[in-house]
Design a protein around this motif. Structure first.
Motif, PDB file in Angstrom:
ATOM      1  N   UNK A 173      -4.710  15.528  29.075  1.00 29.36           N
ATOM      2  CA  UNK A 173      -4.875  16.998  29.462  1.00 29.36           C
ATOM      3  C   UNK A 173      -6.281  17.937  29.011  1.00 29.36           C
ATOM      4  N   UNK A 174      -6.895  17.238  27.825  1.00 27.02           N
ATOM      5  CA  UNK A 174      -7.817  18.005  27.113  1.00 27.02           C
ATOM      6  C   UNK A 174      -9.008  17.327  27.296  1.00 27.02           C
ATOM      7  N   UNK A 175      -9.264  16.290  28.074  1.00 27.35           N
ATOM      8  CA  UNK A 175     -10.600  15.657  28.136  1.00 27.35           C
ATOM      9  C   UNK A 175     -11.702  16.288  28.871  1.00 27.35           C
ATOM     10  N   UNK A 176     -11.158  17.238  29.514  1.00 30.55           N
ATOM     11  CA  UNK A 176     -12.145  18.179  30.121  1.00 30.55           C
ATOM     12  C   UNK A 176     -12.191  19.433  29.618  1.00 30.55           C
ATOM     13  N   UNK A 177     -11.733  19.392  28.405  1.00 31.91           N
ATOM     14  CA  UNK A 177     -11.564  20.774  27.653  1.00 31.91           C
ATOM     15  C   UNK A 177     -12.551  21.035  26.588  1.00 31.91           C
ATOM     16  N   UNK A 178     -13.484  21.974  26.427  1.00 29.06           N
ATOM     17  CA  UNK A 178     -14.182  21.689  25.240  1.00 29.06           C
ATOM     18  C   UNK A 178     -13.553  21.783  23.878  1.00 29.06           C
ATOM     19  N   UNK A 179     -13.991  20.819  23.171  1.00 24.90           N
ATOM     20  CA  UNK A 179     -13.739  20.565  21.776  1.00 24.90           C
ATOM     21  C   UNK A 179     -12.990  19.153  21.804  1.00 24.90           C
ATOM     22  N   UNK A 180     -12.841  18.367  23.128  1.00 25.99           N
ATOM     23  CA  UNK A 180     -12.325  17.066  23.182  1.00 25.99           C
ATOM     24  C   UNK A 180     -12.879  16.346  24.213  1.00 25.99           C
ATOM     25  N   UNK A 181     -13.905  16.758  24.707  1.00 28.08           N
ATOM     26  CA  UNK A 181     -14.741  15.897  25.857  1.00 28.08           C
ATOM     27  C   UNK A 181     -15.318  14.757  25.246  1.00 28.08           C
ATOM     28  N   UNK A 182     -15.594  13.811  26.127  1.00 26.55           N
ATOM     29  CA  UNK A 182     -16.214  12.633  25.518  1.00 26.55           C
ATOM     30  C   UNK A 182     -17.272  12.716  24.949  1.00 26.55           C
ATOM     31  N   UNK A 183     -18.166  13.681  25.356  1.00 25.53           N
ATOM     32  CA  UNK A 183     -19.667  14.029  24.948  1.00 25.53           C
ATOM     33  C   UNK A 183     -19.542  14.505  23.591  1.00 25.53           C
ATOM     34  N   UNK A 185     -17.006  14.225  21.367  1.00 28.26           N
ATOM     35  CA  UNK A 185     -16.526  13.315  20.506  1.00 28.26           C
ATOM     36  C   UNK A 185     -17.630  12.038  20.301  1.00 28.26           C
ATOM     37  N   UNK A 186     -18.412  11.925  21.197  1.00 28.20           N
ATOM     38  CA  UNK A 186     -19.382  10.958  20.893  1.00 28.20           C
ATOM     39  C   UNK A 186     -20.528  11.592  19.901  1.00 28.20           C
ATOM     40  N   UNK A 187     -20.774  12.721  20.161  1.00 32.02           N
ATOM     41  CA  UNK A 187     -22.005  13.542  19.262  1.00 32.02           C
ATOM     42  C   UNK A 187     -21.372  13.651  17.882  1.00 32.02           C
ATOM     43  N   UNK A 188     -19.874  13.988  17.716  1.00 28.87           N
ATOM     44  CA  UNK A 188     -19.229  14.142  16.544  1.00 28.87           C
ATOM     45  C   UNK A 188     -19.419  12.573  15.636  1.00 28.87           C
ATOM     46  N   UNK A 189     -18.932  11.522  16.368  1.00 28.91           N
ATOM     47  CA  UNK A 189     -19.148  10.347  15.858  1.00 28.91           C
ATOM     48  C   UNK A 189     -20.337   9.825  15.270  1.00 28.91           C
ATOM     49  N   UNK A 190     -21.417  10.288  16.252  1.00 30.79           N
ATOM     50  CA  UNK A 190     -22.738   9.702  15.612  1.00 30.79           C
ATOM     51  C   UNK A 190     -22.985  10.471  14.413  1.00 30.79           C
ATOM     52  N   UNK A 191     -22.675  11.839  14.318  1.00 23.80           N
ATOM     53  CA  UNK A 191     -23.065  12.340  13.012  1.00 23.80           C
ATOM     54  C   UNK A 191     -22.036  11.851  11.772  1.00 23.80           C
TER      55      UNK A 191
END
Length: 271
Positions: A173-183, A185-191
């Protein structure tokens, strides 16, 4: 060899002056050596230094502005301010402060971040706040990557992203909610990967278990609904992984009078 503990806590306090009395409760329950705050919402000239020192935090570094943002590091042990760290995105919006702690076993660099929340629409073309969030993280990623693998370093703060499936109450339910979107998550993982940071909380709590540090003000009964997210993080450098001794998430703080929507998070290192 004598082992000494270093207890580092992080909390989005959502106004340091408004919630100053709650710092006494936090200190009584966690007894941190170092406490990193976000969203202090307090210009430097009005920061409550005397009240903070009365709690035993003799060493204070703060960067704040009126009404918004703001970060501070309160410490019982001496430190030097990392004055040459970047002004991310050149906005002067008081979202990061760094110090070098005079820690047992040698200096430890400590970074306290408050990442932009990003607004409500997860599209940089439609929402400038979301674009700023992604740009902020990209700039931080590049800066840490340029410095190589982190050594004797800790990064904490409200990073405003819950990266893992069980960091939110409903992944689907949160995949399209800011704070848990794939983009995001990918950005935080790169960091995180840029300096090989270790996710200290998930060191203690397996990734298949729910783990939250934030519960919305919008819920009539936050505890019964338990629709939380893990927005607050502690990362340590790989050379400190073996020093991770314990963690504590002070969930009861969400029920304090005039509570923040975030709760304090503590990690203890055995150095």
């Amino acid at each position: 060899m004598t082992t000494r503990s270093l207890r580092i806590a992080t909390w989005n306090i959502n106004s340091v002056r408004l919630r100053l009395p709650l710092l006494r409760d936090l200190d009584a329950q966690l007894r941190p050596d170092v406490l990193c705050l976000q969203e202090t919402k307090c210009p430097d000239e009005h920061f409550p230094h005397e009240d903070i020192r009365a709690l035993g935090f003799e060493h204070v570094a703060a960067r704040g502005m009126k009404g918004y943002n703001g970060v501070a590091i309160l410490s019982r042990i001496p430190f030097t301010h990392r004055a040459d760290d970047p002004d991310w995105c050149m906005k002067g919006d008081c979202r990061h402060i760094g110090v070098t702690l005079d820690a047992p076993g040698g200096p430890i660099d400590l970074h306290d971040f408050y990442v932009p929340a990003g607004g409500d629409i997860p599209d940089r073309e439609l929402n400038v706040k979301f674009g700023h969030k992604l740009d902020f993280i990209a700039e931080a990623t590049a800066w840490f990557a340029a410095h190589g693998e982190a050594k004797r370093s800790v990064l904490v703060g409200d990073l405003n992203i819950a990266p893992l499936e069980h960091d939110v109450w409903s992944h689907k339910q949160l995949l399209k909610i800011v704070s848990h979107t794939p983009v995001e998550v990918e950005a935080l993982t790169r960091w995180q990967n840029a300096a090989n940071w270790v996710d200290a909380l998930r060191h203690f709590v397996p990734a298949d278990q729910k783990l939250y540090t934030w519960w919305s003000y919008r819920a009539k009964d936050w505890e019964a609904a338990d629709r939380g997210r893990r927005l607050d993080h502690v990362w340590v450098s790989p050379d400190l992984r073996g020093s991770l001794a314990r963690h504590q998430i002070l969930k009861a703080a969400r029920g304090w009078e005039r509570a923040s929507d975030h709760v304090p998070v503590l990690v203890e290192l055995a150095l």
